[in-house]
Design a protein around this motif. Structure first.
Motif, short mmCIF file in Angstrom:
data_model
loop_
_atom_site.label_atom_id
_atom_site.label_comp_id
_atom_site.label_asym_id
_atom_site.label_seq_id
_atom_site.Cartn_x
_atom_site.Cartn_y
_atom_site.Cartn_z
N GLY A 113 0.89 -1.28 -0.13
CA GLY A 113 0.04 -0.01 0.04
C GLY A 113 0.87 1.32 0.19
O GLY A 113 0.52 2.21 -0.66
N ILE A 114 1.95 1.34 0.72
CA ILE A 114 2.53 2.51 0.82
C ILE A 114 3.42 3.07 -0.47
O ILE A 114 2.87 4.24 -0.72
CB ILE A 114 3.78 2.28 2.08
N LEU A 117 0.34 4.28 -2.38
CA LEU A 117 -0.17 5.80 -2.00
C LEU A 117 0.82 6.94 -2.15
O LEU A 117 0.24 7.81 -2.76
CB LEU A 117 -0.42 5.72 -0.23
N MET A 169 7.11 -9.27 7.06
CA MET A 169 6.74 -8.15 6.02
C MET A 169 7.22 -6.71 6.37
O MET A 169 7.35 -6.43 7.55
CB MET A 169 5.06 -8.32 6.20
N PHE A 170 7.27 -6.04 5.17
CA PHE A 170 7.63 -4.65 5.27
C PHE A 170 6.30 -3.73 5.70
O PHE A 170 5.18 -3.98 5.17
CB PHE A 170 7.77 -4.11 3.69
N VAL A 171 6.49 -2.93 6.81
CA VAL A 171 5.23 -1.95 7.44
C VAL A 171 3.87 -2.56 7.04
O VAL A 171 3.31 -2.82 6.10
CB VAL A 171 5.25 -0.68 6.69
N THR A 172 3.40 -3.16 8.38
CA THR A 172 2.20 -3.67 8.60
C THR A 172 1.29 -2.94 9.39
O THR A 172 1.63 -2.16 10.34
CB THR A 172 2.40 -5.15 8.98
N LEU A 173 -0.18 -3.10 9.27
CA LEU A 173 -0.95 -2.39 10.01
C LEU A 173 -1.39 -3.57 11.26
O LEU A 173 -1.05 -4.63 10.88
CB LEU A 173 -2.25 -2.10 9.54
N ASP A 176 -3.06 -6.88 10.14
CA ASP A 176 -2.44 -7.63 9.07
C ASP A 176 -1.55 -9.11 9.50
O ASP A 176 -1.20 -9.68 9.03
CB ASP A 176 -1.07 -6.69 8.29
N PRO A 181 -8.99 -11.09 3.84
CA PRO A 181 -8.62 -11.18 2.65
C PRO A 181 -7.36 -10.95 2.57
O PRO A 181 -6.70 -9.91 3.11
CB PRO A 181 -9.57 -10.57 1.49
N GLY A 183 -4.58 -8.49 1.15
CA GLY A 183 -4.66 -7.00 0.74
C GLY A 183 -3.93 -6.74 -0.62
O GLY A 183 -4.19 -5.74 -1.16
N HIS A 184 -2.67 -7.54 -0.73
CA HIS A 184 -2.04 -7.67 -1.89
C HIS A 184 -2.79 -7.78 -3.31
O HIS A 184 -2.74 -7.46 -4.13
CB HIS A 184 -0.84 -8.28 -1.85
N ARG A 187 -5.61 -5.27 -3.94
CA ARG A 187 -4.75 -3.99 -4.52
C ARG A 187 -4.52 -4.56 -6.01
O ARG A 187 -4.75 -3.47 -6.93
CB ARG A 187 -3.64 -3.63 -3.66
N ARG A 220 1.89 -14.62 -3.00
CA ARG A 220 1.28 -14.54 -1.65
C ARG A 220 1.32 -16.00 -0.82
O ARG A 220 1.59 -16.05 0.11
CB ARG A 220 0.08 -13.68 -1.39
N HIS A 226 -0.31 -16.29 2.78
CA HIS A 226 -1.80 -16.58 2.54
C HIS A 226 -2.15 -18.09 2.20
O HIS A 226 -1.38 -18.75 1.51
CB HIS A 226 -2.36 -15.68 1.42
C1 LIG Z 1 0.65 0.27 6.06
C2 LIG Z 1 -0.32 0.20 4.72
C3 LIG Z 1 -0.62 1.56 4.08
C4 LIG Z 1 -0.75 -0.69 4.08
C5 LIG Z 1 -0.16 -2.07 4.69
C6 LIG Z 1 -0.16 -3.10 3.32
C7 LIG Z 1 -0.19 -4.51 3.74
C8 LIG Z 1 1.05 -4.95 4.70
C9 LIG Z 1 -1.08 -5.22 3.76
C10 LIG Z 1 -1.26 -6.78 3.80
O1 LIG Z 1 -1.17 -7.46 2.76
P1 LIG Z 1 -1.69 -9.14 2.81
O2 LIG Z 1 -2.94 -8.99 3.25
O3 LIG Z 1 -1.77 -9.40 1.25
O4 LIG Z 1 -0.39 -9.58 3.54
#
Ligand SMILES: CC(C)=CCC/C(C)=C/COP(=O)(O)O
Length: 265
Positions: A113-114, A117, A169-173, A176, A181, A183-184, A187, A220, A226
């Motif tokens: 996402g980063i 964005l 993983m690189f920067v997660t919320l 995550d 589902p 997120g990759h 997107r 993924r 996943h």
């Molecule tokens: C920090 C921001 C802005 C987005 C997080 C993007 C992210 C890490 C999504 C996780 O993707 P998966 O669900 O495919 O593992």
């Protein structure tokens, strides 16, 4: 399921009932008992003068359907866990395709996402045409909607990531840590549909965009991040999100404030 996660997920399915109480059996017994009580099946030794079988009560007939659905869902889940484990060939450095892991992680960043964005915001700041600004504003809206919906569903469903995943993983919320589902995948489907509809690209580039989305989704599962169903639903959700964005398309006509505000930056 072979792995710890698979096994646990199976167990959690089974242990959601009281020990020794299989709902399928319980339902069947419940359905059978009134039938036997009413003597609907011809019993050995019963005479031909026996009354014709009474129709099943409504609740007994309907009760059989959920068990079929349950069995179908459990079978799908079992196939999902088994296939995801098999495909997780880059889950660790020592996995069979472990040497491909850096490449898979590069793909991971391409759908993060980063960068999307920041890239969109940067292009918006450089854009000098109204048309370009309109498309980018809607891409920004699409990316934010995607983040919101994925976080919401992840928080509601709370499906754990596969046990063989390494959480590097690189920067997660915070949501995550959950996997459904992907997120990759959302997107990838959303952005590729957006690009195909709003950029004039030569055919080879259009094919490349679709391939990127597909390989990103596959990666993924290969990285062990996943299960297959997380990615499949992610593709579906991303594809649908584009329809929402297209339906609510922001323009200087329906969102003049947004465009004027941006113009004053
Ligand atoms: C920090 C921001 C802005 C987005 C997080 C993007 C992210 C890490 C999504 C996780 O993707 P998966 O669900 O495919 O593992």
């Amino acid at each position: 399921g072979g792995g710890g996660g698979g096994r646990f997920e199976f167990q959690s399915l089974l242990s959601s009932r009281a020990p020794g109480l299989d709902p399928t059996c319980t339902r069947l017994r419940a359905s059978e008992s009134p039938v036997h009580r009413r003597g609907s099946f011809p019993l050995a030794g019963a005479g031909p003068s026996q009354a014709p079988p009474a129709p099943l009560p409504e609740e007994d007939r309907m009760d059989l359907n959920p068990s079929f659905l349950g069995i179908a869902l459990r079978s799908l889940l079992a196939i999902d866990l088994w296939l995801s484990k098999k495909l997780g060939v880059c889950a660790g450095e020592s996995s069979s395709w472990g040497s491909m892991r850096p490449l898979m992680k590069l793909l991971e960043i391409s759908g993060h996402g980063i960068p999307w964005l920041l890239g969109t915001l940067y292009c918006l700041s450089r854009s000098d045409s109204w048309a370009g600004r309109e498309v980018l504003m809607n891409l920004l809206f699409a990316l934010l909607l995607d983040l919101l919906l994925v976080a919401l569903i992840k928080g509601l469903v709370r499906r754990r990531r596969p046990a063989h995943n390494q959480m590097d993983m690189f920067v997660t919320l915070s949501v995550d840590k959950y996997s459904f589902p992907s997120g990759h995948a959302t997107r990838a489907a959303l952005v590729s549909r957006f690009i195909l509809n709003h950029l004039v690209l030569a055919i080879p580039l259009r094919v490349l965009v679709v391939l990127w989305a597909f390989i990103l989704g596959l990666s993924r599962v290969m990285l062990g991040r996943h299960n297959v169903t997380d990615v499949a639903f992610g593709f579906f959700l991303g594809y649908t999100q584009y329809s929402i964005v297209d339906y609510c398309w922001l323009s200087p006509h329906n969102a003049p404030v947004l465009f004027l505000l941006w113009n004053q930056q």
